[in-house]
Design a protein around this motif. Sequence first.
Motif, PDB file in Angstrom:
ATOM      1  N   ILE A  68       9.734 -14.293  36.272  1.00 61.49           N
ATOM      2  CA  ILE A  68       8.559 -13.558  36.774  1.00 61.49           C
ATOM      3  C   ILE A  68       8.655 -13.411  38.295  1.00 61.49           C
ATOM      4  O   ILE A  68       8.421 -12.332  38.846  1.00 61.49           O
ATOM      5  N   THR A  69       9.031 -14.493  38.970  1.00 53.52           N
ATOM      6  CA  THR A  69       9.162 -14.466  40.429  1.00 53.52           C
ATOM      7  C   THR A  69      10.208 -13.438  40.861  1.00 53.52           C
ATOM      8  O   THR A  69      10.001 -12.699  41.827  1.00 53.52           O
ATOM      9  N   GLU A  70      11.331 -13.361  40.125  1.00 51.19           N
ATOM     10  CA  GLU A  70      12.374 -12.381  40.440  1.00 51.19           C
ATOM     11  C   GLU A  70      11.852 -10.948  40.306  1.00 51.19           C
ATOM     12  O   GLU A  70      12.111 -10.104  41.166  1.00 51.19           O
ATOM     13  N   VAL A  71      11.108 -10.680  39.237  1.00 50.40           N
ATOM     14  CA  VAL A  71      10.577  -9.329  39.026  1.00 50.40           C
ATOM     15  C   VAL A  71       9.530  -8.999  40.091  1.00 50.40           C
ATOM     16  O   VAL A  71       9.512  -7.886  40.618  1.00 50.40           O
ATOM     17  N   LEU A  72       8.684  -9.964  40.427  1.00 51.38           N
ATOM     18  CA  LEU A  72       7.685  -9.738  41.475  1.00 51.38           C
ATOM     19  C   LEU A  72       8.363  -9.419  42.806  1.00 51.38           C
ATOM     20  O   LEU A  72       7.903  -8.551  43.552  1.00 51.38           O
ATOM     21  N   ALA A  73       9.453 -10.108  43.111  1.00 46.09           N
ATOM     22  CA  ALA A  73      10.140  -9.916  44.386  1.00 46.09           C
ATOM     23  C   ALA A  73      10.959  -8.623  44.424  1.00 46.09           C
ATOM     24  O   ALA A  73      10.952  -7.912  45.423  1.00 46.09           O
ATOM     25  N   SER A  74      11.648  -8.329  43.330  1.00 42.98           N
ATOM     26  CA  SER A  74      12.572  -7.187  43.339  1.00 42.98           C
ATOM     27  C   SER A  74      11.961  -5.901  42.797  1.00 42.98           C
ATOM     28  O   SER A  74      12.399  -4.813  43.140  1.00 42.98           O
ATOM     29  N   GLY A  75      10.985  -6.034  41.907  1.00 39.92           N
ATOM     30  CA  GLY A  75      10.418  -4.863  41.251  1.00 39.92           C
ATOM     31  C   GLY A  75      11.307  -4.319  40.151  1.00 39.92           C
ATOM     32  O   GLY A  75      10.996  -3.308  39.531  1.00 39.92           O
ATOM     33  N   GLY A  90       2.292   1.261  45.337  1.00 37.78           N
ATOM     34  CA  GLY A  90       3.675   1.055  44.926  1.00 37.78           C
ATOM     35  C   GLY A  90       4.116  -0.391  44.909  1.00 37.78           C
ATOM     36  O   GLY A  90       5.210  -0.709  44.429  1.00 37.78           O
ATOM     37  N   ALA A  91       3.292  -1.301  45.418  1.00 38.44           N
ATOM     38  CA  ALA A  91       3.648  -2.724  45.411  1.00 38.44           C
ATOM     39  C   ALA A  91       3.528  -3.289  44.000  1.00 38.44           C
ATOM     40  O   ALA A  91       2.673  -2.860  43.217  1.00 38.44           O
ATOM     41  N   VAL A  92       4.375  -4.264  43.691  1.00 32.93           N
ATOM     42  CA  VAL A  92       4.312  -4.919  42.383  1.00 32.93           C
ATOM     43  C   VAL A  92       3.067  -5.795  42.357  1.00 32.93           C
ATOM     44  O   VAL A  92       2.882  -6.661  43.214  1.00 32.93           O
ATOM     45  N   VAL A  93       2.199  -5.568  41.374  1.00 30.74           N
ATOM     46  CA  VAL A  93       0.958  -6.332  41.279  1.00 30.74           C
ATOM     47  C   VAL A  93       0.938  -7.259  40.073  1.00 30.74           C
ATOM     48  O   VAL A  93       0.237  -8.265  40.064  1.00 30.74           O
TER      49      VAL A  93
END
Length: 181
Positions: free
Chosen positions: A125-132, A162-165
């Motif tokens: 989850i942290t990877e997806v939040l950081a990278s999108g 456009g930010a990952v929320v």
Amino acid sequence: LDLVGDRPRLLSLRVRKADGAWCEVEASSTNHIEDGAVGGLVVTMHDVSAIRRAREHERAADQRFRMLVDALPDPVVIFDRELRFSYANATACELVGTDLERLKGTEVSRSTLPRAIAQHWQRAITEVLASGETRDLELSFPGGGSPRWFWTRLAAERGPGGAVVKVVAVGRDITERKEAE
């Protein structure tokens, strides 16, 4: 109804317009009786019919979404930026061993997931939040008797800027495939 008190008042009404159509209004009143320039109540009315219709359409769409997603045999989960469960369908709740009301707002690390699985989820989850970027994950869950294997796709949900929320995770039970390997 006390419209003359010192505090502003808000009142919701259904009123008939001059053309005979009905609308919903919110009326607010403020006491200016002691004000020499006004010497009475100031009442402001706003037609809120469109806002109320839009909210009702949104509630109905949300209810349809939940019915559809809850009917899926695959687990569907949404995580917020603080790694908390913000939504889980019925299949995911069953897998985790709780209901949505208890799960909602719970951090992955504090959920009923086994610690090793929770740590894998947190990293992904942290990877997806950081990278999108979308990420796939394969994990086994302890089950009644033998573990169940799941392939899960994690995808970023973006806000208006456009930010990952949030992160949406959709899983698929691949136990039969894993057992055949």
